[in-house]
Design a protein around this motif. Structure first.
Motif, mmCIF file in Angstrom:
data_model
loop_
_atom_site.group_PDB
_atom_site.id
_atom_site.type_symbol
_atom_site.label_atom_id
_atom_site.label_comp_id
_atom_site.label_asym_id
_atom_site.label_seq_id
_atom_site.Cartn_x
_atom_site.Cartn_y
_atom_site.Cartn_z
ATOM 1 N N PHE A 172 60.289 65.176 28.491
ATOM 2 C CA PHE A 172 60.178 65.084 30.110
ATOM 3 C C PHE A 172 61.310 64.102 30.534
ATOM 4 O O PHE A 172 61.717 65.014 31.450
ATOM 5 C CB PHE A 172 58.706 64.232 30.042
ATOM 6 C CG PHE A 172 58.086 64.456 31.821
ATOM 7 C CD1 PHE A 172 57.265 65.451 32.056
ATOM 8 C CD2 PHE A 172 58.844 63.641 32.598
ATOM 9 C CE1 PHE A 172 56.887 65.681 33.483
ATOM 10 C CE2 PHE A 172 58.404 63.974 34.039
ATOM 11 C CZ PHE A 172 57.437 64.684 34.413
ATOM 12 N N GLY A 173 61.760 63.127 30.106
ATOM 13 C CA GLY A 173 62.688 62.271 30.550
ATOM 14 C C GLY A 173 64.029 63.236 30.524
ATOM 15 O O GLY A 173 64.800 63.089 31.439
ATOM 16 N N ASP A 174 64.149 63.764 29.409
ATOM 17 C CA ASP A 174 65.498 64.668 29.090
ATOM 18 C C ASP A 174 65.637 65.827 30.365
ATOM 19 O O ASP A 174 66.649 65.936 30.789
ATOM 20 C CB ASP A 174 65.572 65.264 27.889
ATOM 21 C CG ASP A 174 65.940 64.310 26.756
ATOM 22 O OD1 ASP A 174 66.328 62.921 27.091
ATOM 23 O OD2 ASP A 174 65.981 64.557 25.613
ATOM 24 N N ALA A 175 64.517 66.158 30.339
ATOM 25 C CA ALA A 175 64.275 67.244 31.554
ATOM 26 C C ALA A 175 64.873 66.851 33.066
ATOM 27 O O ALA A 175 65.593 67.609 33.892
ATOM 28 C CB ALA A 175 63.200 68.218 31.683
ATOM 29 N N ILE A 176 64.381 65.548 33.317
ATOM 30 C CA ILE A 176 64.486 65.043 34.671
ATOM 31 C C ILE A 176 65.625 63.978 34.733
ATOM 32 O O ILE A 176 65.934 63.718 35.886
ATOM 33 C CB ILE A 176 63.204 64.519 35.402
ATOM 34 C CG1 ILE A 176 62.937 63.123 34.838
ATOM 35 C CG2 ILE A 176 61.839 65.461 35.160
ATOM 36 C CD1 ILE A 176 61.662 62.250 35.187
ATOM 37 N N PHE A 180 63.322 57.824 28.745
ATOM 38 C CA PHE A 180 62.101 57.844 28.404
ATOM 39 C C PHE A 180 61.686 56.296 27.946
ATOM 40 O O PHE A 180 60.452 55.878 27.948
ATOM 41 C CB PHE A 180 61.703 58.942 27.390
ATOM 42 C CG PHE A 180 62.028 58.494 26.021
ATOM 43 C CD1 PHE A 180 60.996 58.048 25.211
ATOM 44 C CD2 PHE A 180 63.156 58.353 25.402
ATOM 45 C CE1 PHE A 180 61.128 57.771 23.741
ATOM 46 C CE2 PHE A 180 63.600 58.450 24.182
ATOM 47 C CZ PHE A 180 62.584 57.923 23.147
ATOM 48 N N LYS A 181 62.633 55.800 27.449
ATOM 49 C CA LYS A 181 62.106 54.581 26.773
ATOM 50 C C LYS A 181 61.709 53.496 27.661
ATOM 51 O O LYS A 181 60.736 52.688 27.747
ATOM 52 C CB LYS A 181 63.488 53.701 25.770
ATOM 53 C CG LYS A 181 63.559 54.677 24.666
ATOM 54 C CD LYS A 181 64.813 54.014 23.762
ATOM 55 C CE LYS A 181 65.110 54.908 22.749
ATOM 56 N NZ LYS A 181 66.117 54.075 21.988
ATOM 57 N N THR A 182 62.400 53.412 28.937
ATOM 58 C CA THR A 182 61.989 52.547 29.769
ATOM 59 C C THR A 182 61.009 52.822 30.810
ATOM 60 O O THR A 182 60.113 52.003 31.625
ATOM 61 C CB THR A 182 63.115 52.034 30.764
ATOM 62 O OG1 THR A 182 63.834 53.324 31.380
ATOM 63 C CG2 THR A 182 64.310 51.320 29.878
ATOM 64 N N SER A 183 60.607 54.067 30.579
ATOM 65 C CA SER A 183 59.455 54.892 31.329
ATOM 66 C C SER A 183 58.346 55.151 30.641
ATOM 67 O O SER A 183 57.342 55.474 31.374
ATOM 68 C CB SER A 183 59.971 56.493 31.939
ATOM 69 O OG SER A 183 61.279 56.343 32.579
ATOM 70 N N THR A 184 58.120 54.555 29.484
ATOM 71 C CA THR A 184 57.110 54.649 28.649
ATOM 72 C C THR A 184 56.166 53.555 28.590
ATOM 73 O O THR A 184 56.549 52.425 28.329
ATOM 74 C CB THR A 184 57.328 55.126 27.127
ATOM 75 O OG1 THR A 184 58.161 56.262 27.295
ATOM 76 C CG2 THR A 184 56.217 55.411 26.381
ATOM 77 N N LEU A 185 54.676 53.765 28.662
ATOM 78 C CA LEU A 185 53.704 52.587 28.950
ATOM 79 C C LEU A 185 52.770 52.765 27.753
ATOM 80 O O LEU A 185 52.255 53.779 27.385
ATOM 81 C CB LEU A 185 53.007 52.696 30.193
ATOM 82 C CG LEU A 185 51.890 51.608 30.416
ATOM 83 C CD1 LEU A 185 52.460 50.358 30.400
ATOM 84 C CD2 LEU A 185 50.916 52.015 31.410
ATOM 85 N N ASP A 186 52.595 51.752 26.797
ATOM 86 C CA ASP A 186 51.503 51.603 25.796
ATOM 87 C C ASP A 186 50.311 51.072 26.583
ATOM 88 O O ASP A 186 50.306 50.129 26.806
ATOM 89 C CB ASP A 186 52.121 50.563 24.964
ATOM 90 C CG ASP A 186 50.759 50.390 23.791
ATOM 91 O OD1 ASP A 186 50.090 51.200 23.819
ATOM 92 O OD2 ASP A 186 51.228 49.389 22.742
ATOM 93 N N SER A 187 49.425 52.292 26.766
ATOM 94 C CA SER A 187 48.455 52.082 27.650
ATOM 95 C C SER A 187 47.063 51.609 26.873
ATOM 96 O O SER A 187 46.055 51.095 27.395
ATOM 97 C CB SER A 187 48.219 53.400 28.368
ATOM 98 O OG SER A 187 47.663 54.346 27.235
#
Length: 339
Positions: A172-176, A180-187
């Motif tokens: 997803f991150g590559d496409a936009i 992705f690392k700074t955009s990912t949340l361990d929920s």
């Protein structure tokens, strides 16, 4: 006439023996999934239907809390029990490859499914992989978001113990064009915890344009967090997999789409293939695939539930397919059971 009657009797006997032979088969399906994840209910429905259609018995095993060390022990136990066939996911190839290879070394056919790649499947000695490319699924989702003008996102990952899950965020991150690392949340997996963490993350970064949830466990609480923040209609929301809440969000316009990997097929196809190979007394998976495609029971399942597998040279792709408002009606009535 007597010769014809004799031949009919022989064929009938052979058919009966084939049924008994298949019925004697005992397989095991081992996943990395915690008990709390509703996605796997659909997988298990596919497993049970294949068990019924092909007259075999299948055990389902999983680590209750998603602990991969526990999954490794389950695979070791499967090797010791000498099942007639094993279906397993590959959440972390470094963790599970040794016990899978030990199963293969005992002459037990293995088919991998859901998590993992065709390359990893071949490397551990499995016959085939049934699932979707997680990176390509994430990238496909990102391309849809990019077309809508999205340049930033929050990837809500409730399954961080599975390294492959990050491929969804990465694609997803590559496409936009986002990291992705700074955009990912361990929920985490607790619904209240997921909701609170997503609420806090979006509150800290109010300019976030999209939310990508990685499954039902994170999607429903994330939708509640978005609503509490008053962001319905102002943030681009997408998720993997289907739930009634996700269906309603798509219908209402609060979610753009869901990525459907057709989990029913992930449960059905591996069991059916193992059953056919056991019946034919062979490990020829290509032959079993041809027989499965021609099988009336399988074709009836596909037609009834609107399922479309893709049979390729390196495995069976069950996704991704994208469910939007335009095609929601086709799958909505089966969500949580067969879709």
């Amino acid at each position: 006439m007597r010769n014809l009657a004799s031949r009919v009797a022989v064929l009938a006997a052979l058919a009966f023996c084939a049924q008994v032979f298949a019925a004697d088969a005992h397989f095991v399906m081992i996943s990395h999934a915690p008990d709390a994840d509703p996605f796997w209910n659909v997988v298990k429905n596919g497993m049970r239907d294949a068990s019924d259609d092909f007259g075999v018995s299948v055990d389902y095993r999983n680590p209750p809390n998603g602990d991969l060390a526990d999954m490794k022990h389950l695979l070791e136990q499967a090797a010791a029990r000498q099942y007639d066939g094993v279906v397993t996911s590959i959440p972390d190839v470094d963790v599970v490859q040794a016990p899978i290879k030990a199963i293969v070394a005992r002459g037990i056919p293995v088919i991998t499914f859901n998590s993992g790649t065709s390359e990893q499947s071949a490397a551990v000695g499995a016959l085939l992989h049934v699932g979707q490319s997680e990176y390509e699924a994430g990238k496909g989702a990102g391309e849809l978001a990019k077309a809508a003008g999205v340049k930033s996102f929050l990837c809500v990952n409730n399954n961080v113990t599975n390294p492959i899950s990050f491929d969804r965020c990465r694609g997803f991150g590559d496409a936009i064009g986002a990291d992705f690392k700074t955009s990912t949340l361990d929920s985490g997996n607790d619904p209240i915890e997921v909701e609170n963490r997503v609420f806090a993350a979006l509150h800290r970064k109010p300019d976030t344009q999209a939310v990508l949830a990685l499954g039902p466990t994170s999607a429903d609480p994330s939708l509640r967090a978005v609503e509490k923040l008053g962001l319905n209609g102002h943030i681009y929301f997408a998720t993997f997999d289907m739930t009634p809440a996700v269906d309603k969000a798509i219908s209402d316009g609060r979610a753009a789409f869901a990525i459907d990997q057709q989990p029913y097929l992930q449960g059905y196809i591996p069991v059916a293939l193992l059953a056919l190979m056991k019946r034919d007394n062979t490990h020829d998976v290509e032959r079993a695939l041809k027989e499965l495609v021609a099988d009336p029971a399988f074709q009836n399942r596909l037609k009834k539930y609107g399922l479309v597998p893709h049979f390729g040279p390196h495995g069976v792709a069950t996704g991704p397919s994208f469910v939007t408002r335009t095609n929601l009606g086709v799958v909505e009535k089966y969500t949580g059971q067969y879709r």
